[in-house]
Scaffold this active site. Structure first.
Site, PDB file in Angstrom:
ATOM      1  CB  CYS A  24      -0.949  -0.083   1.230  1.00 33.36           C
ATOM      2  SG  CYS A  24      -1.625   1.487   1.621  1.00 33.36           S
ATOM      3  CD  GLU A  43      -1.988  -6.228  -1.111  1.00 35.99           C
ATOM      4  OE1 GLU A  43      -1.072  -6.362  -0.377  1.00 35.99           O
ATOM      5  OE2 GLU A  43      -3.192  -5.911  -0.769  1.00 35.99           O
TER       6      GLU A  43
END
Ligand SMILES: CC(=O)SCCNC(=O)CCNC(=O)[C@H](O)C(C)(C)COP(=O)(O)OP(=O)(O)OC[C@H]1O[C@@H](n2cnc3c(N)ncnc32)[C@H](O)[C@@H]1OP(=O)(O)O
Length: 338
Positions: A208, A242
């Site tokens: 993130c 991700e």
């Protein structure tokens, strides 16, 4: 608000965590799928419920998304303290809280301005930023902050991130992550960060990323992305972020990937090859083949049989400005050998 910001914050964050874990324990026998879905949706709201952030003493900005995670799920009160009464629906019933005061050094939060001002003057992270320096140029410093060591700092950072990233779903279980936080060199005010799984089965180099709103569009996102690839290249893995990416994440990555591909194909080590395969590009750039294809499609540079059209790449370059500022990271300032 009862108690100091430190007491109330620790209490509220840990109680929220405890409550969540407690819920899980109670429902041990319930269907796993249902539980996973609940976990994924935890904290997500359709509307913003905090109107704005007072960040440190001098910065104020609106939130982008709602987050239920700061609040007791039953009472909608900030934290879990029963004595709290200040959190309320605003006049238009949309906001649970008008202003959340957040420390710009450690991300602890409160809804009480007096408590906030007292904390701001004494926050220990104002003097010493957490973590170990992994990059230090005259301009920027990146510190590695381990979730297991600085649990509260990382939890508060994750809670804060939820207000600017809608699909964010990890707030409390920070032990298995490390956080790379960027500062202006000489300053202890975080400007952005990315988190990284200690063990990623998908071999992601970034879980993130957030550039704090006051510091966006200065190239910090690109700097952190570049740094994340340095780390994975050092580990010897082909890697990437991700997924899914947020809309801003996708814009930022496509910009970075386009520059990297252009650089290697036109200026760098692959420039003199007659034919370059996607696998060659992947090895040289450290990017996944899927991300390379996505970028080449975005640039309109890929044809049948994965043939790469350099002419289109040159056209893209002409409309994308000088390459002087493209890469922010300077290898001589890396301190990542452990
Ligand atoms: C795996 C994941 O974590 S996906 C989630 C990504 N994170 C988020 O969505 C959280 C909220 N967003 C952010 O924190 C930021 O927008 C980030 C991290 C995505 C980018 O951070 P920034 O520091 O602003 O990036 P940076 O300044 O390096 O900009 C890189 C490029 O992204 C694009 N970009 C960034 N912000 C914007 C914007 N608001 N509008 C249009 N383009 C933008 C630009 O092309 C920019 O390059 P340029 O300025 O040279 O044209």
């Amino acid at each position: 608000m009862a108690g100091s910001i430190d007491q109330s914050l620790i209490t509220s964050t840990q109680q929220l965590k405890g409550k969540k874990n407690g819920e899980k324990d109670k429902n041990k026998s319930s269907v796993n799928l249902k539980k996973d879905r609940k976990e994924m949706l935890y904290g997500i709201l359709n509307e913003r419920n905090i109107r704005q952030i007072q960040f440190g003493v001098s910065k104020r900005f609106p939130t982008w998304y709602g987050s239920a995670v700061y609040f007791d799920p039953e009472t909608k009160r900030l934290g879990c303290s029963e004595s709290r009464s200040q959190v309320h629906s605003g006049s238009n019933n949309q906001y649970w809280l008008d202003t959340l005061f957040v420390c710009e050094y450690c991300f602890k939060y409160t809804d009480d301005q007096t408590v906030f001002i007292a904390h701001a003057a004494a926050c220990p992270f104002q003097k010493h930023a957490p973590g170990k320096i992994k990059y230090k140029s005259p301009e920027y410093t990146i510190r590695r902050v381990k979730g297991s060591k600085y649990q509260l700092f990382c939890q508060c950072l994750c809670l804060f991130t939820k207000l600017f990233l809608d699909n964010k779903s990890m707030y409390f279980k920070v032990d298995h992550y490390e956080f790379y936080v960027v500062y202006e060199t000489g300053s202890t005010k975080p400007m952005g960060f990315f988190s990284k799984d200690l063990v990623s089965y998908q071999q992601n180099n970034l879980a993130c990323i957030l550039t704090l709103p006051p510091y966006q569009r200065r190239g910090l996102g690109s700097l952190l992305i570049e740094f994340s690839y340095k780390l994975s290249q050092l580990e010897g893995v082909i890697s990437g972020p991700e997924v899914p990416l947020s809309p801003f994440g996708l814009i930022g990555y496509l910009k970075y990937w386009s520059r990297i591909l252009y650089w290697h194909l036109i200026e760098g080590d692959l420039a003199h090859f007659d034919k370059v395969s996607l696998e060659d590009l992947s090895i040289v750039t450290g990017m996944r083949v899927s991300d390379i294809i996505l970028t080449l499609k975005h640039l309109n540079c890929i044809g049948e049989n994965n043939q790469i059209y350099l002419q289109s790449l040159n056209t893209w370059f002409k409309s994308n400005g000088a390459k002087g500022n493209w890469f922010k990271l300077q290898d001589e300032y890396l301190l990542i050998d452990d």
